[in-house]
Design an enzyme around this catalytic site. Sequence first.
Site, PDB file in Angstrom:
ATOM      1  N   SER A  22      15.162  21.398 -16.605  1.00 45.13           N
ATOM      2  CA  SER A  22      13.665  22.047 -16.942  1.00 45.13           C
ATOM      3  C   SER A  22      14.224  23.551 -17.458  1.00 45.13           C
ATOM      4  CB  SER A  22      13.297  22.272 -15.507  1.00 45.13           C
ATOM      5  OG  SER A  22      12.429  23.664 -15.721  1.00 45.13           O
TER       6      SER A  22
ATOM      7  N   LYS B   5      16.140  21.737 -11.416  1.00 47.74           N
ATOM      8  CA  LYS B   5      15.520  20.461 -11.917  1.00 47.74           C
ATOM      9  C   LYS B   5      16.508  19.381 -12.327  1.00 47.74           C
ATOM     10  CE  LYS B   5      11.681  19.374 -11.220  1.00 47.74           C
ATOM     11  NZ  LYS B   5      10.409  19.744 -11.896  1.00 47.74           N
TER      12      LYS B   5
ATOM     13  N   GLU C 150       9.709   8.554 -17.111  1.00 44.25           N
ATOM     14  CA  GLU C 150       8.034   8.827 -17.230  1.00 44.25           C
ATOM     15  C   GLU C 150       7.755   8.613 -18.839  1.00 44.25           C
ATOM     16  OE1 GLU C 150       7.611  13.016 -15.540  1.00 44.25           O
ATOM     17  OE2 GLU C 150       9.659  12.593 -15.473  1.00 44.25           O
TER      18      GLU C 150
ATOM     19  N   HIS D 287       0.734  -1.138  -0.061  1.00 46.12           N
ATOM     20  CA  HIS D 287      -0.012   0.003  -0.144  1.00 46.12           C
ATOM     21  C   HIS D 287       0.776   1.397   0.048  1.00 46.12           C
ATOM     22  CE1 HIS D 287      -3.286  -2.807   1.343  1.00 46.12           C
ATOM     23  NE2 HIS D 287      -2.462  -3.351   2.016  1.00 46.12           N
TER      24      HIS D 287
END
Length: 465
Positions: free
Chosen positions: A276, A282, A289, A155
């Site tokens: 970024s 970043k 992704e 979980h």
Amino acid sequence: MKLWGGRFRKETDSLVNDFNASIHFDARLYQEDIQGSMAHARMLSDCGIISPEDNRQIQEGLAAILADVEAGRVEFTADNEDIHMNVEALLTQRIGAAGKRLHTARSRNDQVAVDLRLHLRREIGEITGQILDLQQAILEQARAHTNTVMPGYTHLQRAQPISFAQHLLAYGEQLRRDVTRLADCKKRMNVCPLGSGALAGTTYPIDRFETARLLGFDGPCSNSLDGVSDRDYALELLSGLSILMMHLSRFAEEVILWCSWEFKFVELDDAYSTGSSIMPQKKNPDVAELVRGKTGRVYGDLMGLLTTMKGLPLAYNKDMQEDKEPVFDAVDTVKMCLPVFAGMIATMRVLPENMRRAAGGGFINATDCADYLTRKGMAFRDAYTTVGNLVYYCTQQGKLLEELTLEELKNISPLFGEDVYEALRLETCMGQRRSHGGPAPEETERQIRELEAFITEQRADRHGA
Ligand code: ARG
């Protein structure tokens, strides 16, 4: 004029010409189309259906076309619709009468089916090689981290201590199933439809066993209608690739979590992350992704073809020309994802201190504490309740189980002794989980050896094949 122009008195409308054509995507089958035609011509000659001289000219003509296509000297045209008619037209242009005999006892329906099977069989080989490379990257990282304690989750809540090696090896197992799933698919795919003709076989005395053998198939498919109308092999491959992508996507999701400041369990190599355009600090896990994102696209390919095939009457229908783009797209996508994923895993920097720190909070040794009391004679269910009370007490006191004094522990159960502190150490908790498949270093080492043997065996098979 079209190869099939005899029946017609008008040119095809140019819109229809483009609409009907598949050459812009089936050109990639050129090699298999030529290979299939070579086997077919040889069989025709062996069966006395065409002369040995015709066969010789066909073989030479096809070999020359293959060389020219590979050297970029051939331009296919939509006027010839698809790869099959483009190759046949080229051959006839080059060698004349013998070229016109090639299509004896054959149809594009069995031709396209044989081409696609040959092609996908080869792609399965390549994809399998790439999966093995990813497994190798997993193996190398696992080897270095059999003693690296991290929290295991259920979980997404800290559950029990495991090692980073064991976590990685779980993905190794998923990929092991992917390899064997693709091998199963290849086995069922490896049946030859050539000689099914348009749908009803042929009156010529062909030898379907010969073409099957020449092309490395296990044998001819048994029913000619099924031979030309079956696309199960493409669907099975798409299913296998979808499951594979689902695995990569789960793995990608974890990599994304692990790189976040909230976890910081790993840091991706600069070469495998991106920045970024506005936020200077970043470092983004774009590779992971994108792999997660492309998974949706492969599922779409599977759904698309399943839907195309649904409700088609036997045997061939032109709808089936729509089989190629989704399969090619899925194959291309998977072949792009696997090597970049392997590189990302191979180069990522693991941060064991952060994993250890995360494992230290969240009472992940609570089960071990209950097991301790059980070993001292308490029934597990009572021990479970006792430790539940202890955890509650700890949360009130702002302490961890191992920070309680022996007195505090004994207040809850007299069974607690000095040795409880050793039992609660995460390294002990992990190291004692020696059950088959567990996180104890000797167990993960066994898993590593097993995966290693699998990779070696599969690579040997591939080279033997
Ligand atoms: N280009 C076709 C395909 O991909 C080849 C088979 C065409 N057969 C036919 N009867 N139109 O399916």
